[in-house]
Design a protein around this motif. Structure first.
Motif, PDB file in Angstrom:
ATOM      1  N   ARG A   1       0.837  -1.206   0.000  1.00 28.85           N
ATOM      2  CA  ARG A   1       0.000   0.000   0.000  1.00 28.85           C
ATOM      3  C   ARG A   1       0.867   1.250   0.000  1.00 28.85           C
ATOM      4  NH1 ARG A   1      -5.561  -1.199   3.399  1.00 28.85           N
ATOM      5  NH2 ARG A   1      -5.956  -3.252   2.477  1.00 28.85           N
ATOM      6  N   ALA A   2       1.821   1.271  -0.898  1.00 26.26           N
ATOM      7  CA  ALA A   2       2.797   2.363  -0.939  1.00 26.26           C
ATOM      8  C   ALA A   2       2.897   2.958  -2.338  1.00 26.26           C
ATOM      9  CB  ALA A   2       4.160   1.846  -0.481  1.00 26.26           C
ATOM     10  N   LYS A   3       1.789   2.997  -3.057  1.00 23.66           N
ATOM     11  CA  LYS A   3       1.800   3.497  -4.430  1.00 23.66           C
ATOM     12  C   LYS A   3       2.415   4.894  -4.511  1.00 23.66           C
ATOM     13  CE  LYS A   3      -1.197   4.312  -8.433  1.00 23.66           C
ATOM     14  NZ  LYS A   3      -2.588   4.270  -8.960  1.00 23.66           N
ATOM     15  N   GLY A   4       3.355   5.034  -5.443  1.00 22.85           N
ATOM     16  CA  GLY A   4       4.012   6.313  -5.652  1.00 22.85           C
ATOM     17  C   GLY A   4       5.268   6.513  -4.836  1.00 22.85           C
ATOM     18  N   GLN A   5       5.499   5.665  -3.840  1.00 26.17           N
ATOM     19  CA  GLN A   5       6.687   5.814  -3.004  1.00 26.17           C
ATOM     20  C   GLN A   5       7.892   5.128  -3.646  1.00 26.17           C
ATOM     21  OE1 GLN A   5       6.136   4.903   1.173  1.00 26.17           O
ATOM     22  NE2 GLN A   5       3.932   5.333   1.033  1.00 26.17           N
ATOM     23  N   THR A   6       9.080   5.673  -3.367  1.00 30.38           N
ATOM     24  CA  THR A   6      10.321   5.134  -3.909  1.00 30.38           C
ATOM     25  C   THR A   6      11.109   4.449  -2.799  1.00 30.38           C
ATOM     26  OG1 THR A   6      10.433   6.817  -5.635  1.00 30.38           O
ATOM     27  CG2 THR A   6      12.490   5.692  -5.075  1.00 30.38           C
ATOM     28  N   PHE A   7      11.666   3.299  -3.118  1.00 31.63           N
ATOM     29  CA  PHE A   7      12.417   2.510  -2.139  1.00 31.63           C
ATOM     30  C   PHE A   7      13.799   2.183  -2.694  1.00 31.63           C
ATOM     31  CE2 PHE A   7       7.950   1.787  -1.396  1.00 31.63           C
ATOM     32  CZ  PHE A   7       7.827   1.793  -0.013  1.00 31.63           C
ATOM     33  N   THR A   8      14.776   2.217  -1.810  1.00 30.21           N
ATOM     34  CA  THR A   8      16.137   1.854  -2.200  1.00 30.21           C
ATOM     35  C   THR A   8      16.621   0.726  -1.308  1.00 30.21           C
ATOM     36  OG1 THR A   8      16.654   4.093  -2.933  1.00 30.21           O
ATOM     37  CG2 THR A   8      18.518   2.630  -2.474  1.00 30.21           C
TER      38      THR A   8
END
Length: 871
Positions: free
Chosen positions: A733-740
């Protein structure tokens, strides 16, 4: 009256002093180390802190609240036979003491049991020496203390369940000798039975030793074939009687072993020495023990210089027959070879190499050395002959010289301990040289020798244990209290049957300790099919452990993980061991919270049993591909098309390399540093384009030994020890978020095996699970070994469960017995006709009935033999 008391004390002082000396010495040491209840430290270390303490908590709960847990428990991973666990971990009579210590005081119970075992070991050895008239009476407590606090007993203090053997071994040997001398003693069979019941593993080793001891006795004392035949009959029949008395435990345990430890038996034996035999003499040096000796070390043999000198003296005494010396030499040679020759080492360990704690049978070697030394000193007035003195000086001096010259090769040796060992050996030798022809001089000599022996064995204990670190009281109590609060809430809130997932833990046996069906487990008696299954669904597994640390929506639902225990604050000491990301809980309902933890409810679950397509019988074993296995599982259960997919591989938007040779293909790549002595890392960036759950699969090359993983700069929370590919949730539920995701190298290269980013089609999975929910078992009654409920079965389905398959399960459908079978190489399943049915599943350990019959028969025989003896 005072005179009578003094006389009684004088007559019994070897016994009570043999008990009090080990207890007093170890209590003094524990107090000096501030062990609870005398300070902030505890006795918990390694397996005692990570495993046994949880079994003791389970022991209390089972005996006081859930007696059927003796047979079965769903707190054992996802369920399992418990008789094997009881036989290995919990049948010591000393464990009854834990019933008097509630959970908050369990640490006090551990200390009391430890001290009592040391004390009773000294007492039983004193009984052996007194009853068999071995050694000098004033020195009995000293030799008893050397036995109780031998190097093996100190090194294995943390293996509290093994220390019982030090208590029962002298009694078994005593009554074996009396049996062969007097032909009447039933005590041998009774004590042997108790030893086997208290811990069958140690009992197995003692049984091998008894064969050696019997051979030694017969070669020493028997000169006629007729007597040998009679003695052989007595030894064999009474030994079998002892095993028969323990049959109610032994036979079910043997079945348990066939599905757990017994499956790891070595089939290839190397006829070779495991190490240079001279190395073992370093273990006769004071303090020759540290943490590194636990996983892979040399046998623990320390017994003190007086015992060693007595053992050498024995072979120099002229009035000991050549037959006895030959017998002693043969047994000694066999024992020495066992300590370094692989086939014999395997024999003592049941044809399996130990996982940690090697040469577990070395207590028998130490017992043998002390026993022979006492025989030597019972044959002489503590005076050394010139030949014995010369041999002692050569051998003992050679030992000191060897260890001094090679001390740099052994990390447990220190110059100071070698010097102390040498000095105490010299002092012992000088005392033995003292003239003691008059009674006052004899008393002085015995007193000095007594003092040196006790000091030496105590110095070894303190110098050995100072190398071991222990858990603080807070390290145990804070997470235990947090887990207890969560468990208490759940039991009051929901009395139905369910499983509980954790993203934090104290140990893998939290479920066992807190009466939760938690999914993780650590035990030497874990059935092999359980870790095999975990290895297929992408959860960490090993030969003796499994960990359910972050399941997918599929595994959570099909295995009925109804609640999630998560940390409120990951920095809290109460949840210090965080084992999984809690992204899955974002789709769950928050239910309860404390300052340390949160409980979430998963509404997307099924039951312990549900109607499934017969296709589930055809699921193939599939390691290192949890995505494919979970897809096949859900498709088989829901009768979906084989081509239905729930996971889709996702690409990383950007990959950056720091001090690493760039690769265009990531999965399966072997990345290497450019400059070996500089830090290296790779950053994998992706953007969540949907609200679906994202997962990463990690092959065994990505465990904690090779890499540190970070998510958005924070350590990725996952159980980082695994042997098969695991699946770890990253976002939901993290649409649009960026993860590294950052991989920091710990070695010069890194293998990205099975390194794939996936997103799950959450809505499709939810749809399939809701189909399964329509036909699940509605549980109406349940306890530790029985589940009863009703189900409306559709046509063309079978009833499958997530209960591990075991021959002990008995199934009734509407009161009629049906035959279950195994699916997925793991679970219990059976056929049920369409319509509404009442299902009863009851567990009865295989061979328990036969074992009970064997024990009852053996008791009848024992009673008859006793009656015949007394009439």
């Amino acid at each position: 009256m005072i005179a009578d008391i003094k006389k009684k004390l004088h007559n019994t002082y070897p016994y009570w002093l043999s008990f009090l000396l080990p207890v007093g010495l170890m209590l003094a040491y524990f107090i000096s180390r501030s062990m609870y209840p005398f300070g902030s430290s505890s006795l918990l270390t390694v397996d005692l802190g990570q495993q046994y303490i949880d079994f003791f908590a389970f022991y209390r709960h089972a005996l006081l609240h859930s007696p059927t847990s003796l047979f079965y428990s769903f707190s054992k991973a996802i369920g399992g036979n418990m008789l094997g666990e009881w036989a290995y971990y919990l049948l010591s009579p000393f464990n009854l003491i834990f019933l008097f210590f509630p959970d908050k005081q369990l640490l006090t119970g551990v200390m009391l049991v430890t001290l009592l075992k040391y004390g009773c070991a000294g007492l039983s050895f004193a009984y052996l020496l007194s009853r068999l008239q071995l050694g000098r009476r004033p020195l009995i407590p000293a030799f008893a203390t050397c036995y109780a606090l031998m190097g093996w007993g100190i090194a294995n203090q943390l293996n509290l369940l093994w220390l019982d053997v030090l208590v029962f071994l002298p009694l078994v040997i005593t009554y074996l000798i009396l049996l062969l001398q007097e032909k009447q003693h039933l005590a041998y069979s009774l004590w042997l039975a108790l030893l086997i019941i208290s811990n069958y593993y140690m009992g197995y080793m003692v049984c091998i030793f008894l064969v050696l001891f019997f051979a030694w006795y017969e070669l020493t004392y028997t000169h006629h074939w007729q007597k040998l035949a009679r003695d052989l009959w007595l030894f064999t029949s009474r030994s079998l009687l002892g095993a028969g008395l323990a049959g109610v435990i032994l036979l079910p345990t043997l079945y348990s072993l066939t599905t757990s430890k017994g499956t790891y038996t070595e089939t290839t034996i190397h006829w070779t020495l495991e190490y240079q035999p001279l190395k073992m003499i370093t273990k006769f040096i004071i303090g020759a023990f540290n943490f590194n000796q636990m996983p892979k070390g040399l046998p623990n043999l320390f017994v003190g210089s007086c015992a060693l000198f007595g053992f050498i003296l024995y072979f120099c005494l002229r009035h000991i027959s050549w037959r006895e010396k030959l017998a002693t030499g043969l047994v000694s040679t066999f024992l020495i070879l066992s300590l370094c020759f692989e086939p014999l080492d395997l024999l003592w360990h049941g044809m399996q190499f130990p996982v940690w704690y090697p040469y577990r049978f070395s207590y028998l070697v130490s017992f043998w050395i002390i026993f022979i030394a006492c025989r030597a000193f019972s044959q002489t007035q503590l005076n050394l002959t010139w030949s014995a003195s010369a041999l002692i000086i050569i051998l003992y001096g050679g030992m000191i010289a060897y260890t001094w010259l090679h001390k740099a090769k052994f990390d447990y040796l220190t110059a100071s301990n070698i010097i102390i060992t040498g000095l105490l050996g010299v002092v012992t030798l000088m005392i033995l040289w003292l003239d003691n022809h008059s009674q006052p001089l004899d008393r002085i000599k015995c007193g000095l020798l007594f003092l040196v022996m006790v000091v030496e064995i105590f110095v070894n204990a303190t110098n050995s244990l100072k190398n071991i670190s222990y858990l603080s009281v807070q390290d145990y109590t804070l997470p235990s209290t947090a887990l207890k609060a969560d468990s208490t809430y759940l039991h009051h809130h929901d009395s139905s049957w369910y499983r509980v997932a954790q993203t934090y833990e104290r140990t893998k046996n939290d479920g066992l300790a807190q009466n939760l069906n938690a999914g993780s487990y650590f035990s030497s008696a874990l059935e092999k099919n359980i870790p095999d299954f975990y290895g297929q669904i992408g959860q960490p597994d090993g030969d003796n452990y499994v960990a359910y640390t972050g399941g997918t929506a599929i595994t959570d639902a099909l295995m009925d993980y109804k609640y999630y225990l998560t940390p409120q604050d990951v920095t809290s000491k109460a949840v210090a061991n965080v084992t999984g990301e809690n992204v899955r809980v974002q789709s769950m309902l928050p239910l309860y919270g404390t300052k340390d933890t949160l409980i979430y409810k998963n509404s997307l679950t099924t039951s312990i049993a549900y109607a499934a397509s017969p296709l589930i019988k055809k699921i193939q074993t599939l390691y290192n591909n949890p995505v494919a296995y979970q897809t096949n599982w859900l498709n088989a259960v829901s009768a979906s098309m084989p081509s239905t997919t729930y996971f889709t591989a996702a690409n990383f938007d950007l990959v950056s390399f720091t001090n690493v040779k760039e690769q265009t293909t990531l999965t399966g790549a072997n990345l290497t540093k450019i400059t070996a002595d500089k830090a290296a890392q790779v950053n994998f960036r992706f953007k969540a384009r949907t609200n679906n759950t994202y997962y990463i699969t990690l092959g065994s090359g990505l465990d904690k030994d090779n890499v540190d993983l970070y998510l958005n700069g924070h350590p990725l929370r996952y159980y980082s020890t695994f042997r098969h590919t695991v699946i770890v949730p990253l976002a939901s539920r993290a649409k649009g978020q960026t993860f590294t995701l950052s991989a920091h190298f710990k070695k010069n290269s890194l293998w990205l095996n099975d390194f794939v980013l996936y997103q799950m089609n959450d809505s499709l999975v939810n749809q399939k699970i809701k189909q399964v929910q329509k036909h699940t078992l509605h549980i109406q009654q349940h306890n530790a070994h029985q589940i009863m409920g009703t189900i409306a079965m559709p046509a063309g389905k079978i009833l499958t469960t997530t209960i591990p398959y075991d021959k002990g399960w008995h199934i009734q459908v509407d009161g009629k017995k049906v035959t279950p079978y195994q699916v997925q190489n793991a679970f219990l399943a059976f056929n049920v006709a369409p319509g509404k049915h009442r299902i009863t599943m009851t567990y009865w350990p295989p061979l328990l009935g036969v074992g009970l019959l064997v024990t009852i028969t053996s008791l009848v025989i024992t009673s008859y033999l006793y009656w015949r003896r007394t009439h």
